[in-house]
Scaffold this active site. Structure first.
Site, short mmCIF file in Angstrom:
data_model
loop_
_atom_site.label_atom_id
_atom_site.label_comp_id
_atom_site.label_asym_id
_atom_site.label_seq_id
_atom_site.Cartn_x
_atom_site.Cartn_y
_atom_site.Cartn_z
N GLY A 187 -10.95 -7.29 -35.80
CA GLY A 187 -12.15 -6.58 -36.24
C GLY A 187 -13.23 -6.59 -35.18
N ALA A 246 0.84 -1.20 0.00
CA ALA A 246 0.00 0.00 0.00
C ALA A 246 0.87 1.25 0.00
CB ALA A 246 -0.92 -0.03 1.21
N GLU A 289 3.50 0.33 -11.12
CA GLU A 289 4.96 0.33 -10.83
C GLU A 289 5.65 1.51 -11.51
OE1 GLU A 289 3.54 -1.82 -9.02
OE2 GLU A 289 3.54 -3.40 -10.52
N GLY A 290 4.94 2.62 -11.57
CA GLY A 290 5.48 3.83 -12.19
C GLY A 290 4.94 3.97 -13.59
N ARG A 294 8.92 -3.66 -11.07
CA ARG A 294 9.13 -3.22 -12.45
C ARG A 294 9.64 -4.36 -13.32
NH1 ARG A 294 10.45 2.09 -10.21
NH2 ARG A 294 12.54 1.43 -9.69
C1 LIG Z 1 -4.76 -1.95 -11.62
C2 LIG Z 1 -3.95 -1.13 -10.69
C3 LIG Z 1 -3.34 -1.74 -9.62
C4 LIG Z 1 -2.62 -0.95 -8.70
N1 LIG Z 1 -2.05 -1.58 -7.60
C5 LIG Z 1 -1.43 -0.82 -6.67
C6 LIG Z 1 -0.93 -1.43 -5.47
O1 LIG Z 1 -1.02 -2.64 -5.27
N2 LIG Z 1 -0.34 -0.64 -4.54
C7 LIG Z 1 -0.21 0.71 -4.72
O2 LIG Z 1 0.34 1.36 -3.84
N3 LIG Z 1 -0.67 1.31 -5.86
C8 LIG Z 1 -1.28 0.58 -6.82
N4 LIG Z 1 -1.77 1.17 -7.96
C9 LIG Z 1 -1.61 2.60 -8.14
C10 LIG Z 1 -0.51 2.94 -9.13
O3 LIG Z 1 0.74 2.64 -8.59
C11 LIG Z 1 -0.65 4.42 -9.48
O4 LIG Z 1 -1.83 4.52 -10.25
C12 LIG Z 1 0.52 4.97 -10.25
O5 LIG Z 1 1.65 5.06 -9.43
C13 LIG Z 1 0.22 6.38 -10.80
O6 LIG Z 1 -0.32 7.21 -9.84
P1 LIG Z 1 -1.69 7.98 -10.12
O7 LIG Z 1 -2.64 7.02 -10.68
O8 LIG Z 1 -2.07 8.69 -8.88
O9 LIG Z 1 -1.35 9.02 -11.25
P2 LIG Z 1 -0.69 10.52 -11.08
O10 LIG Z 1 0.57 10.45 -10.33
O11 LIG Z 1 -1.74 11.45 -10.57
O12 LIG Z 1 -0.41 10.83 -12.60
C14 LIG Z 1 -1.43 11.10 -13.56
C15 LIG Z 1 -0.78 11.31 -14.92
O13 LIG Z 1 0.12 12.41 -14.85
C16 LIG Z 1 1.43 12.02 -15.24
N5 LIG Z 1 2.41 12.75 -14.43
C17 LIG Z 1 2.47 12.87 -13.08
N6 LIG Z 1 3.53 13.61 -12.73
C18 LIG Z 1 4.17 13.96 -13.88
C19 LIG Z 1 5.34 14.70 -14.19
N7 LIG Z 1 6.12 15.21 -13.23
N8 LIG Z 1 5.68 14.86 -15.49
C20 LIG Z 1 4.93 14.31 -16.47
N9 LIG Z 1 3.83 13.59 -16.25
C21 LIG Z 1 3.44 13.40 -14.96
C22 LIG Z 1 1.48 10.52 -14.96
O14 LIG Z 1 2.46 9.88 -15.74
C23 LIG Z 1 0.08 10.11 -15.35
O15 LIG Z 1 0.02 9.97 -16.75
C24 LIG Z 1 -2.48 0.42 -8.89
C25 LIG Z 1 -3.09 1.03 -10.01
C26 LIG Z 1 -3.82 0.27 -10.89
C27 LIG Z 1 -4.47 0.94 -12.06
#
Ligand SMILES: Cc1cc2nc3c(=O)[nH]c(=O)nc-3n(C[C@H](O)[C@H](O)[C@H](O)COP(=O)(O)OP(=O)(O)OC[C@H]3O[C@@H](n4cnc5c(N)ncnc54)[C@H](O)[C@@H]3O)c2cc1C
Lengths: 375, 86
Positions: free
Chosen positions: A335, A123, A359-360, A238
């Site tokens: 298709g 988490a 994972e980023g 990753r």
């Molecule tokens: C199916 C799924 C499973 C997951 N499982 C886990 C889990 O087990 N544990 C956990 O902790 N998390 C989990 N996550 C969360 C996941 O790690 C995050 O969604 C991810 O790290 C991105 O964070 P965010 O969604 O808040 O996007 P944000 O950080 O809000 O980013 C939104 C967009 O803005 C872009 N962005 C942000 N900052 C910048 C910047 N400086 N420059 C350019 N672009 C930028 C990002 O690349 C992205 O495209 C999961 C997510 C999903 C969808």
């Protein structure tokens, strides 16, 4: 369509392929639609050694080498990305726990996780903090031998069913990692349903309200949370996500290969049309390239070369994009039939996009790659 | 591995990981602002695989390993302890 990775690690990957084909693929549509991995599958995965891949042998795990780990995740990704990502989470908890956990923590949790009796979750992400993990807001306070947590976490894979959470928080401004058991007073778990992809991953939102655990539950020292423990977990995640993405791309290729051989238009199989061949050729080339990047990262990881971390970033970045591109081509090649719910390529298309986020995100990878090359 | 070889390996690792051309034995990598977010896990990987040592938690405090010399001392101390056990 066999993979070069398998050459060095045939027995384990072969067994996993058989398991995936007999136990995962037949249930893939059901798992996707019902949005869950049945508990029995975790037990079966444990019997195959899949829940202990990052657990040292001493604690009942299989602790495979990186080439084998990569090959196994490719097979899992080829079967169902939700199952592959579940195994990634097992690794993301067990790897840092093995490295930074106390003997008591390792004795208590690692054998149980490897045996499939305890399902772990990691988490990190919060409603307000995703990519910028150094800004996490969940607060930890140390008081009378207890760590008291307040805050919330979102999008936690396996959160709906996990027995143990590795939670990241901030204690006096410093990062900490804490083990929290399901059922601890003050921990509330809300299922998150309706995900686009990785639908069977049983995501949850966690809320901590004066959730108190013994100070012995800290994993690593105070201040190690982000720099050591989280980074260790994410680096491992990753690698396996990269290899899983290769498997997903491979699945897209295999489905497309078969379909374009069977489906006739303009008097010949789709596969005989040059524009179709172009798409298949791109999928073949990109998937092979992604696999080689994963293999290179795996070799460096096995050698302990510090370049492994960057190579893993590069591999995950490329492999997840490859998965998205391959899924896009696969859907195009199928298709209308590929657009039907229940068709594997429709699911692959939804699952692939998630690989670019977990994972980023791809953007975080671009920034990190630029930084390590001092661009 | 003798003292000079350890120092050479450590310097090579640090200059590579931190992407700097030159690093003197007492340069403080924290003060020079060279440390990136993935440095610590690279360092752990490097020491454990190159010198076959298992580091303790106390060893991994950035405040105690800021220079080439700090790292050499850490590695030599572990090697001596390891030898004493044999
Ligand atoms: C199916 C799924 C499973 C997951 N499982 C886990 C889990 O087990 N544990 C956990 O902790 N998390 C989990 N996550 C969360 C996941 O790690 C995050 O969604 C991810 O790290 C991105 O964070 P965010 O969604 O808040 O996007 P944000 O950080 O809000 O980013 C939104 C967009 O803005 C872009 N962005 C942000 N900052 C910048 C910047 N400086 N420059 C350019 N672009 C930028 C990002 O690349 C992205 O495209 C999961 C997510 C999903 C969808």
């Amino acid at each position: 369509m066999n993979t070069p990775l398998k050459a060095t690690s045939a027995p384990a990957a072969e067994a996993v392929r058989r398991f995936v084909e007999s136990r995962v693929m037949p249930l893939a549509v059901q798992m996707d639609q019902e949005q869950e991995i049945p508990r029995i599958l975790f037990t079966e995965m444990a019997a195959e050694g899949l829940t202990g891949l990052a657990v040292p042998v001493k604690y009942g795990g299989t602790a495979v080498d990186y080439a084998t780990l990569g090959a196994i995740h490719e097979e899992l990704g080829r079967g169902l990305a939700s199952v592959q990502n579940a195994c990634t989470v097992f690794g993301m908890v067990c790897k840092p726990l093995s490295r930074f956990g106390s003997e008591a923590q390792k004795d208590k949790w690692l054998p149980a996780i490897a045996a499939g009796e305890v399902i772990p979750a990691i988490a990190i992400t919060e409603p307000g903090v995703g990519s910028d993990i150094s800004k996490l807001e969940t607060e930890a306070v140390q008081e009378d031998g207890q760590i008291i947590l307040n805050g919330s976490k979102k999008y936690i894979t396996l959160g709906q069913i996990a027995d143990l959470f590795l939670v990241f928080a901030r204690l006096n401004g410093r990062g900490v990692a804490v083990l929290v058991e399901r059922g601890t007073p003050g921990l509330r778990i809300n299922p998150l349903r309706g995900l686009m992809g990785l639908r069977a991953n049983m995501l949850a939102e966690l809320t901590f309200e004066n959730c108190s655990v013994p100070v012995e539950n800290l994993v690593g020292k105070i201040g190690f949370g982000f720099t050591h423990v989280a980074n260790y977990a994410l680096d491992e995640g990753r690698y396996t996500t990269a290899c899983g993405s290769v498997g997903l791309a491979q699945a897209c290729l295999e489905h497309s290969f078969h379909y374009t051989g069977e489906r006739f238009q303009f008097g010949e199989p789709l596969r005989k049309h040059q524009l179709v061949q172009k798409m298949l050729s791109e999928m073949i080339t990109e998937t092979k390239a992604a696999r080689e990047l994963c293999a290179a990262a795996g070799r460096l990881r096995e050698q302990g070369d510090p370049a492994a971390i960057t190579e893993t970033l590069v591999a995950k970045y490329h492999a997840s994009k490859t998965a998205v591109h391959a899924a896009d081509h696969a859907l195009q090649l199928h298709g209308a039939s590929g657009c039907m719910n229940g068709n594997p390529v429709e699911r692959l298309y939804r699952d692939a996009k998630i690989m670019e986020i977990i994972e980023g995100t791809s953007q975080m990878h671009e920034l990190q790659i630029a930084r390590t090359f001092r661009l | 591995m003798n003292h000079e070889e350890i120092k050479q390996q450590v310097t090579e690792f640090l200059t590579r990981s931190l992407r700097t051309k030159e690093l003197k034995d007492d340069d403080n990598i924290l003060e020079l602002g060279l440390v990136h977010s993935l440095f610590m896990i690279q360092l752990i990987m490097f020491i454990e695989k190159t010198f076959h040592l298992e580091l303790e938690e106390e060893d991994l405090d950035m405040d105690n390993i800021k220079t080439v010399n700090d790292l050499v001392v850490l590695i030599e101390r572990h090697q001596q302890t390891g030898a004493a056990f044999q």
